[in-house]
Design an enzyme around this catalytic site. Structure first.
Site, short mmCIF file in Angstrom:
data_model
loop_
_atom_site.label_atom_id
_atom_site.label_comp_id
_atom_site.label_asym_id
_atom_site.label_seq_id
_atom_site.Cartn_x
_atom_site.Cartn_y
_atom_site.Cartn_z
N ASP A 1 0.82 -1.23 0.00
CA ASP A 1 0.00 0.00 0.00
C ASP A 1 0.84 1.27 0.00
O ASP A 1 0.56 2.23 0.73
CB ASP A 1 -0.96 0.01 1.19
N ASP B 1 -0.45 -4.56 -3.72
CA ASP B 1 -1.46 -3.49 -3.91
C ASP B 1 -0.84 -2.12 -3.72
O ASP B 1 -1.43 -1.23 -3.08
CB ASP B 1 -2.63 -3.68 -2.93
N THR C 1 -14.78 -2.54 2.20
CA THR C 1 -15.89 -2.76 3.13
C THR C 1 -16.39 -1.41 3.61
O THR C 1 -15.63 -0.60 4.14
CB THR C 1 -15.44 -3.63 4.31
N ARG D 1 -5.81 -6.09 -9.13
CA ARG D 1 -7.02 -6.81 -8.74
C ARG D 1 -8.06 -5.79 -8.25
O ARG D 1 -7.71 -4.68 -7.83
CB ARG D 1 -6.72 -7.84 -7.66
#
Length: 367
Positions: free
Chosen positions: A182, A203, A273, A268
């Site tokens: 990140d 990511d 959430t 991806r």
């Protein structure tokens, strides 16, 4: 020979003269200077934070802060518009901090992924030039530990640069963004990363913002132990209503020596959430957008190009989100990692005409 800063009351004139034959650099004008080794003077600061604190709250023109070469262990948040941080050199001017998402910073509270950032931007018209922003959390040592090892910590997301709500028209040029998991969180507004080196492994470019990358190197780093996949370049969470997400034009996808062939998907789909009126679950409208145009790819990029990512269903279980349901495209990829097949969708010659800097950045005009 180097001539150190010359100070005047008010604006500071910083002159650096390199003697190499008859060559010299021109004079530059700055509103503030960060240099711990310099003598105290008006608008001279020992830390970047103190220079930011002293900047005007709502400047209508660029407020330029020159940062001399050095290592600055600081955790910064920029909330004032029109700030420009101008380093002496991307390899010698380094802002770093070592927070990670699962780290407790005060009793009962952890940083979380956004809070782990070394530099957070919540303002408009910000520029970062010729400096390094790094999250120096020791991801590799932790990653090397066995999953059952008591010393292993969880939630190791560690952001270097975070573009938060309130940010827009952020330019990063001739800079380096360093981390592992990140590294770059682009979660709001428009941003342009030009001639920038971005390194990480999991990511490491992600979020829902509209970010353009040009002439930049996206560099995948090693892991503490083997993983399959090794990591992922991007994880966009672009809202379906937004036309542009993460767009790479004329970039290079490179790797560390330890990164194996066919081990790193381009990205991806991240469905964060999110709290809704009927519960907390993966955002169904986060139909990520990532496009690679005229990009050179080394052979670490997987043949399939993209990968799935799990998200939280309404009942709390995990469900997979597939790359084919997201907006993932390429055009004119080259290099040993460039493959055209059914899993790596291509833009057409007419479609690619929509991906110009002017169309992506809209009414933001900046050279």
């Amino acid at each position: 020979m180097i001539i150190r800063p010359i100070y005047f009351i008010g604006t500071i004139i910083f002159v650096t003269l390199f003697i190499s034959g008859c060559a010299s650099q021109p004079k530059h004008t700055y509103d503030a200077l960060v240099d711990p080794s310099a003598k105290p003077a008006a608008n001279n600061f020992a830390t970047i934070k103190s220079a930011l604190d002293a900047a005007p709250a709502n400047s209508l023109k660029p407020y330029k802060i020159y940062i001399a070469a050095g290592n600055y262990y600081e955790k910064l948040t920029i909330t004032k518009p029109n700030i420009q941080l101008l380093g002496e050199d991307a390899k010698t001017t380094r802002i770093y901090f070592d927070a990670y998402a699962g780290q407790t910073y005060t009793e009962g509270k952890t940083w979380g992924t956004p809070g782990s950032a070394t530099v957070t931007i919540r303002a408009t018209d910000i520029q970062l030039h010729q400096l390094t922003i790094e999250n120096s959390f020791d991801f590799l040592s932790n990653d090397a530990l066995a999953n059952e090892d008591a010393k292993r910590v969880a939630n190791t997301q560690a952001v270097a640069l975070f573009l938060d709500t309130g940010s827009d028209r952020v330019l990063v040029r001739d800079a380096r963004l360093l981390g592992y998991q990140d590294t770059l969180f682009v979660n709001a507004g428009r941003s342009w990363f030009d001639k920038t080196f971005i390194a990480g492994n999991v990511d490491y470019i992600f979020g829902k913002g509209n970010a353009l990358f040009t002439d930049s190197e996206i560099h995948t780093l090693g892991r503490g132990k083997p993983n399959n996949p090794h990591g992922y370049l991007v994880a966009p969470s672009t809202q379906i209503a937004d036309e542009f997400g993460l767009t790479f034009i004329d970039c290079k996808l490179t790797r560390a020596e330890s990164v194996l062939d066919n081990s790193v998907p381009l990205g991806r789909p991240w469905h964060p959430t999110t709290q809704f009126a009927d519960g907390r679950y993966a955002d169904p409208n986060a139909i990520g957008k990532a496009v690679f145009i005229n990009t050179w790819m080394d052979s670490h990029i997987t043949l399939d190009g993209w990968y799935s990512m799990n998200g939280t269903a309404k009942d709390g279980t995990k469900i997979p989100f597939l790359p084919g349901d997201s907006r993932f495209f390429e055009f004119n990829s080259s290099g040993p990692g460039a493959v055209v097949n059914g899993n790596r969708r291509q833009l057409g010659n007419e479609e690619v005409k929509n991906y110009t800097r002017e169309k992506i950045l809209g009414n933001w005009r900046l050279d």
